[in-house]
Design a protein around this motif. Structure first.
Motif, PDB file in Angstrom:
ATOM      1  N   SER A  61      56.753  75.669 -71.423  1.00  0.00           N
ATOM      2  CA  SER A  61      56.706  76.684 -70.363  1.00  0.00           C
ATOM      3  C   SER A  61      57.854  76.586 -69.363  1.00  0.00           C
ATOM      4  CB  SER A  61      55.361  76.660 -69.615  1.00  0.00           C
ATOM      5  OG  SER A  61      55.253  75.537 -68.764  1.00  0.00           O
ATOM      6  N   LEU A  62      58.773  75.630 -69.533  1.00  0.00           N
ATOM      7  CA  LEU A  62      59.935  75.536 -68.646  1.00  0.00           C
ATOM      8  C   LEU A  62      61.218  75.718 -69.448  1.00  0.00           C
ATOM      9  CD1 LEU A  62      59.023  72.550 -66.282  1.00  0.00           C
ATOM     10  CD2 LEU A  62      58.628  74.996 -65.943  1.00  0.00           C
ATOM     11  N   ILE A  63      62.155  76.507 -68.902  1.00  0.00           N
ATOM     12  CA  ILE A  63      63.396  76.830 -69.592  1.00  0.00           C
ATOM     13  C   ILE A  63      64.573  76.511 -68.674  1.00  0.00           C
ATOM     14  CG2 ILE A  63      64.754  78.651 -70.695  1.00  0.00           C
ATOM     15  CD1 ILE A  63      62.027  80.195 -70.948  1.00  0.00           C
ATOM     16  N   CYS A  64      65.468  75.666 -69.148  1.00  0.00           N
ATOM     17  CA  CYS A  64      66.697  75.349 -68.414  1.00  0.00           C
ATOM     18  C   CYS A  64      67.846  76.038 -69.139  1.00  0.00           C
ATOM     19  CB  CYS A  64      66.908  73.841 -68.350  1.00  0.00           C
ATOM     20  SG  CYS A  64      68.343  73.354 -67.363  1.00  0.00           S
TER      21      CYS A  64
ATOM     22  N   VAL B   2      52.853  73.698 -55.431  1.00  0.00           N
ATOM     23  CA  VAL B   2      51.738  73.177 -54.624  1.00  0.00           C
ATOM     24  C   VAL B   2      50.770  72.386 -55.498  1.00  0.00           C
ATOM     25  CG1 VAL B   2      49.695  73.833 -53.291  1.00  0.00           C
ATOM     26  CG2 VAL B   2      51.895  74.930 -52.820  1.00  0.00           C
ATOM     27  N   LYS B   3      50.425  72.945 -56.652  1.00  0.00           N
ATOM     28  CA  LYS B   3      49.491  72.261 -57.543  1.00  0.00           C
ATOM     29  C   LYS B   3      50.128  71.024 -58.180  1.00  0.00           C
ATOM     30  CE  LYS B   3      46.603  76.282 -58.386  1.00  0.00           C
ATOM     31  NZ  LYS B   3      46.213  77.396 -59.267  1.00  0.00           N
ATOM     32  N   LEU B   4      51.416  71.103 -58.457  1.00  0.00           N
ATOM     33  CA  LEU B   4      52.129  69.942 -58.994  1.00  0.00           C
ATOM     34  C   LEU B   4      52.091  68.787 -57.995  1.00  0.00           C
ATOM     35  CD1 LEU B   4      54.023  68.699 -61.179  1.00  0.00           C
ATOM     36  CD2 LEU B   4      55.943  69.721 -59.907  1.00  0.00           C
ATOM     37  N   ALA B   5      52.318  69.088 -56.738  1.00  0.00           N
ATOM     38  CA  ALA B   5      52.279  68.046 -55.705  1.00  0.00           C
ATOM     39  C   ALA B   5      50.881  67.452 -55.578  1.00  0.00           C
ATOM     40  CB  ALA B   5      52.733  68.621 -54.371  1.00  0.00           C
ATOM     41  N   LYS B   6      49.881  68.307 -55.657  1.00  0.00           N
ATOM     42  CA  LYS B   6      48.495  67.845 -55.504  1.00  0.00           C
ATOM     43  C   LYS B   6      48.046  67.009 -56.689  1.00  0.00           C
ATOM     44  CE  LYS B   6      43.791  69.552 -54.679  1.00  0.00           C
ATOM     45  NZ  LYS B   6      42.952  70.768 -54.456  1.00  0.00           N
ATOM     46  N   GLU B   7      48.393  67.452 -57.896  1.00  0.00           N
ATOM     47  CA  GLU B   7      47.890  66.790 -59.102  1.00  0.00           C
ATOM     48  C   GLU B   7      48.746  65.604 -59.541  1.00  0.00           C
ATOM     49  OE1 GLU B   7      47.153  69.561 -62.284  1.00  0.00           O
ATOM     50  OE2 GLU B   7      46.423  71.103 -60.897  1.00  0.00           O
ATOM     51  N   GLU B   8      50.044  65.672 -59.298  1.00  0.00           N
ATOM     52  CA  GLU B   8      50.946  64.641 -59.826  1.00  0.00           C
ATOM     53  C   GLU B   8      51.756  63.914 -58.748  1.00  0.00           C
ATOM     54  OE1 GLU B   8      51.138  63.530 -62.820  1.00  0.00           O
ATOM     55  OE2 GLU B   8      49.932  64.999 -63.919  1.00  0.00           O
ATOM     56  N   SER B   9      51.555  64.290 -57.490  1.00  0.00           N
ATOM     57  CA  SER B   9      52.337  63.699 -56.391  1.00  0.00           C
ATOM     58  C   SER B   9      53.837  63.804 -56.663  1.00  0.00           C
ATOM     59  CB  SER B   9      51.947  62.228 -56.169  1.00  0.00           C
ATOM     60  OG  SER B   9      50.595  62.130 -55.793  1.00  0.00           O
ATOM     61  N   LEU B  10      54.236  64.958 -57.159  1.00  0.00           N
ATOM     62  CA  LEU B  10      55.634  65.225 -57.500  1.00  0.00           C
ATOM     63  C   LEU B  10      56.104  66.443 -56.718  1.00  0.00           C
ATOM     64  CD1 LEU B  10      58.116  64.600 -59.296  1.00  0.00           C
ATOM     65  CD2 LEU B  10      57.123  66.117 -61.023  1.00  0.00           C
ATOM     66  N   LEU B  11      57.206  66.299 -55.997  1.00  0.00           N
ATOM     67  CA  LEU B  11      57.720  67.379 -55.165  1.00  0.00           C
ATOM     68  C   LEU B  11      58.934  68.032 -55.814  1.00  0.00           C
ATOM     69  CD1 LEU B  11      57.555  65.712 -51.632  1.00  0.00           C
ATOM     70  CD2 LEU B  11      55.853  67.172 -52.736  1.00  0.00           C
ATOM     71  N   ILE B  12      58.813  69.323 -56.077  1.00  0.00           N
ATOM     72  CA  ILE B  12      59.915  70.136 -56.586  1.00  0.00           C
ATOM     73  C   ILE B  12      59.966  71.397 -55.741  1.00  0.00           C
ATOM     74  CG2 ILE B  12      60.707  71.539 -58.540  1.00  0.00           C
ATOM     75  CD1 ILE B  12      59.695  69.442 -60.422  1.00  0.00           C
ATOM     76  N   LEU B  13      61.153  71.896 -55.480  1.00  0.00           N
ATOM     77  CA  LEU B  13      61.323  73.059 -54.627  1.00  0.00           C
ATOM     78  C   LEU B  13      61.088  74.345 -55.418  1.00  0.00           C
ATOM     79  CD1 LEU B  13      62.238  73.111 -51.606  1.00  0.00           C
ATOM     80  CD2 LEU B  13      64.453  73.888 -52.452  1.00  0.00           C
TER      81      LEU B  13
ATOM     82  N   LEU C  33      55.878  65.846 -64.711  1.00  0.00           N
ATOM     83  CA  LEU C  33      56.041  67.291 -64.854  1.00  0.00           C
ATOM     84  C   LEU C  33      55.549  67.753 -66.219  1.00  0.00           C
ATOM     85  CD1 LEU C  33      57.113  69.946 -63.687  1.00  0.00           C
ATOM     86  CD2 LEU C  33      59.379  69.322 -64.551  1.00  0.00           C
ATOM     87  N   LYS C  34      55.869  67.002 -67.261  1.00  0.00           N
ATOM     88  CA  LYS C  34      55.416  67.363 -68.602  1.00  0.00           C
ATOM     89  C   LYS C  34      53.889  67.301 -68.696  1.00  0.00           C
ATOM     90  CE  LYS C  34      55.992  66.199 -73.507  1.00  0.00           C
ATOM     91  NZ  LYS C  34      56.708  65.339 -74.482  1.00  0.00           N
ATOM     92  N   ALA C  35      53.288  66.270 -68.120  1.00  0.00           N
ATOM     93  CA  ALA C  35      51.832  66.147 -68.144  1.00  0.00           C
ATOM     94  C   ALA C  35      51.176  67.333 -67.440  1.00  0.00           C
ATOM     95  CB  ALA C  35      51.408  64.839 -67.485  1.00  0.00           C
ATOM     96  N   PHE C  36      51.761  67.743 -66.332  1.00  0.00           N
ATOM     97  CA  PHE C  36      51.231  68.880 -65.583  1.00  0.00           C
ATOM     98  C   PHE C  36      51.313  70.161 -66.407  1.00  0.00           C
ATOM     99  CE2 PHE C  36      52.060  72.532 -62.798  1.00  0.00           C
ATOM    100  CZ  PHE C  36      50.976  72.479 -61.934  1.00  0.00           C
ATOM    101  N   CYS C  37      52.486  70.396 -67.033  1.00  0.00           N
ATOM    102  CA  CYS C  37      52.661  71.614 -67.825  1.00  0.00           C
ATOM    103  C   CYS C  37      51.731  71.633 -69.038  1.00  0.00           C
ATOM    104  CB  CYS C  37      54.117  71.750 -68.256  1.00  0.00           C
ATOM    105  SG  CYS C  37      55.248  72.141 -66.897  1.00  0.00           S
ATOM    106  N   LEU C  38      51.526  70.489 -69.679  1.00  0.00           N
ATOM    107  CA  LEU C  38      50.598  70.425 -70.813  1.00  0.00           C
ATOM    108  C   LEU C  38      49.169  70.688 -70.363  1.00  0.00           C
ATOM    109  CD1 LEU C  38      52.016  67.353 -72.778  1.00  0.00           C
ATOM    110  CD2 LEU C  38      51.999  69.749 -73.528  1.00  0.00           C
ATOM    111  N   ARG C  39      48.816  70.189 -69.206  1.00  0.00           N
ATOM    112  CA  ARG C  39      47.459  70.372 -68.686  1.00  0.00           C
ATOM    113  C   ARG C  39      47.169  71.841 -68.407  1.00  0.00           C
ATOM    114  NH1 ARG C  39      47.938  67.719 -64.051  1.00  0.00           N
ATOM    115  NH2 ARG C  39      47.975  65.774 -65.235  1.00  0.00           N
ATOM    116  N   HIS C  40      48.207  72.573 -67.977  1.00  0.00           N
ATOM    117  CA  HIS C  40      48.014  73.979 -67.619  1.00  0.00           C
ATOM    118  C   HIS C  40      48.452  74.941 -68.722  1.00  0.00           C
ATOM    119  CE1 HIS C  40      46.811  73.579 -63.357  1.00  0.00           C
ATOM    120  NE2 HIS C  40      47.500  72.441 -63.417  1.00  0.00           N
TER     121      HIS C  40
END
Length: 395
Positions: free
Chosen positions: A306-309, A339-350, A379-386
């Motif tokens: 779900s992420l494309i660079c 917001v959900k990434l920060a809450k679930e994984e304690s990871l901050l991305i802008l 980040l990968k764990a979060f994307c797989l979860r969602h």
């Protein structure tokens, strides 16, 4: 209710956004030459008074010589003004050059939000030209031309790019310069990440094209020397034809300098040694570290659903990544994602909306390699979860 004739600037509600705090680079690689130069200047006792308004002559001269190494038209000390970081340079330039009622400025999208914030304070209209993700984030020249009118004063260009991570080629910069000349506007060239270019495109300063269009260059020692907390920058006018003098731009810059604060005098005194004595090994080492981090980041993004660079970063210390919302569940947009990434994984991305691109992410790789690997794993764990069920099966 009492009526008053004044009120706060409502434009700041949507534009007062900062990316400070995201940047956290390799502090263990701090340059010993820089530290020694500042220490020597501070302990000398010779630089405890106020400096001249535009900067110590030796600092201005050293910056002019440093920048002139890459320019066909050499700068003099009088072309340089020292500032408290490049942020203050932005604060000085925008109100200095936009005195025309109804004036507008052309900003890149995505871009650095400080420009929009300062433009709101100045009462400037902002118009955005697009950077094209599938064309190495080059300027969409057609959109640039379509936006300009007789009230357009200037455009901003950032290379190496924060937040896109690209470095514009010589040919593309020349085309931008020719377009600006045709439109009758000048270029504000943000070169805070100057020389942090580790891909196939070398860094080319916009001042190379100052014989085509006048250029105001903004720079600092923050990124190349990895000392952002020292807050030292500059404004340089690259203008061999004297257009800024004829139009009053240079005079306005100097007037605004007279009502702003200065970098500490001992810091200014250290600049000649920092610029002249830092060895190539220091620069090369940091470029190698940054290149490895960028490559690792780009490769790992290929593994994250779900992420494309779209563009492998070849400069600066950040990259833009697109969110494919059709492949994930329970996420409304990029802000909700972060917001959900920060809450679930304690990871901050802008979230990308802050730099002008909704449903994108601005990801910094100005970090230690271990921190990047850990962050990407989360980040990968979060994307797989969602991820939607079909994506989970394919992953």
């Amino acid at each position: 209710m009492e009526k008053w004739k004044f009120q706060g600037n409502q434009g700041l509600k949507s534009s007062a956004v900062s990316v400070r705090g995201v940047f956290n680079v390799l502090m263990q690689s701090i340059n010993p030459v820089a530290a020694h130069a500042v220490s020597t200047a501070a302990h000398s006792g010779n630089f405890n008074g106020y400096p001249p308004t535009f900067g110590l002559p030796q600092a201005r001269r050293a910056i002019a010589e440093y920048l002139s190494r890459d320019l066909p038209n050499k700068l003099s000390a009088e072309d340089v003004y020292v500032t408290v970081g490049a942020t203050q340079a932005i604060e000085i330039i925008l109100p200095s050059v936009f005195a025309t009622p109804g004036a507008n400025i052309l900003l890149p999208r995505p871009g650095f939000p400080q420009y929009e914030t300062r433009a709101a304070l100045c009462g400037l209209e902002v118009r955005h030209f697009d950077l094209l993700p599938n064309s190495s984030w080059e300027v969409d020249i057609d959109s640039l031309e379509a936006l300009a009118d007789d009230k357009t004063m200037a455009m901003v260009l950032i290379s190496p790019s924060n937040p896109c991570g690209n470095v514009f080629t010589y040919q593309h910069l020349k085309r931008v310069a020719e377009t600006a000349r045709k439109l009758g506007i000048f270029v504000i060239s943000d070169e805070v990440y100057a020389h942090i270019a580790f891909g196939s495109n070398p860094f080319v300063p916009m001042g190379v094209f100052s014989s085509i269009v006048p250029v105001i260059t903004l720079g600092s020692i923050s990124k190349r020397w990895i000392i952002p907390g020292w807050r030292f920058g500059w404004i340089a006018t690259c203008d061999p034809h004297g257009i800024f003098q004829k139009t009053g731009i240079a005079a306005n810059i100097e007037r605004n300098m007279e009502i702003t604060s200065d970098p500490p005098t001992f810091m200014q005194a250290a600049i000649p040694e920092i610029l002249e004595r830092t060895n190539d090994e220091f620069y090369s080492k940091n470029l190698d570290i940054t290149r490895e981090a960028a490559n690792a980041l780009y490769e790992r993004f290929k593994e994250i659903p779900s992420l494309i660079c779209p563009h492998k970063p070849d400069g600066a210390m950040a990259v833009m990544v697109q969110i494919n919302l059709s492949q994930i569940e329970g996420i409304a947009d990029d802000v909700d994602f972060c917001v959900k990434l920060a809450k679930e994984e304690s990871l901050l991305i802008l979230p990308g909306v802050i730099v002008g691109l909704k449903n994108w992410l601005r990801v910094s790789f100005g970090l230690e390699r271990s921190a990047i690997e850990e962050g990407l794993s989360r980040l990968k764990a979060f994307c797989l979860r969602h991820a939607k069920m079909s994506q989970q099966i394919s992953a």
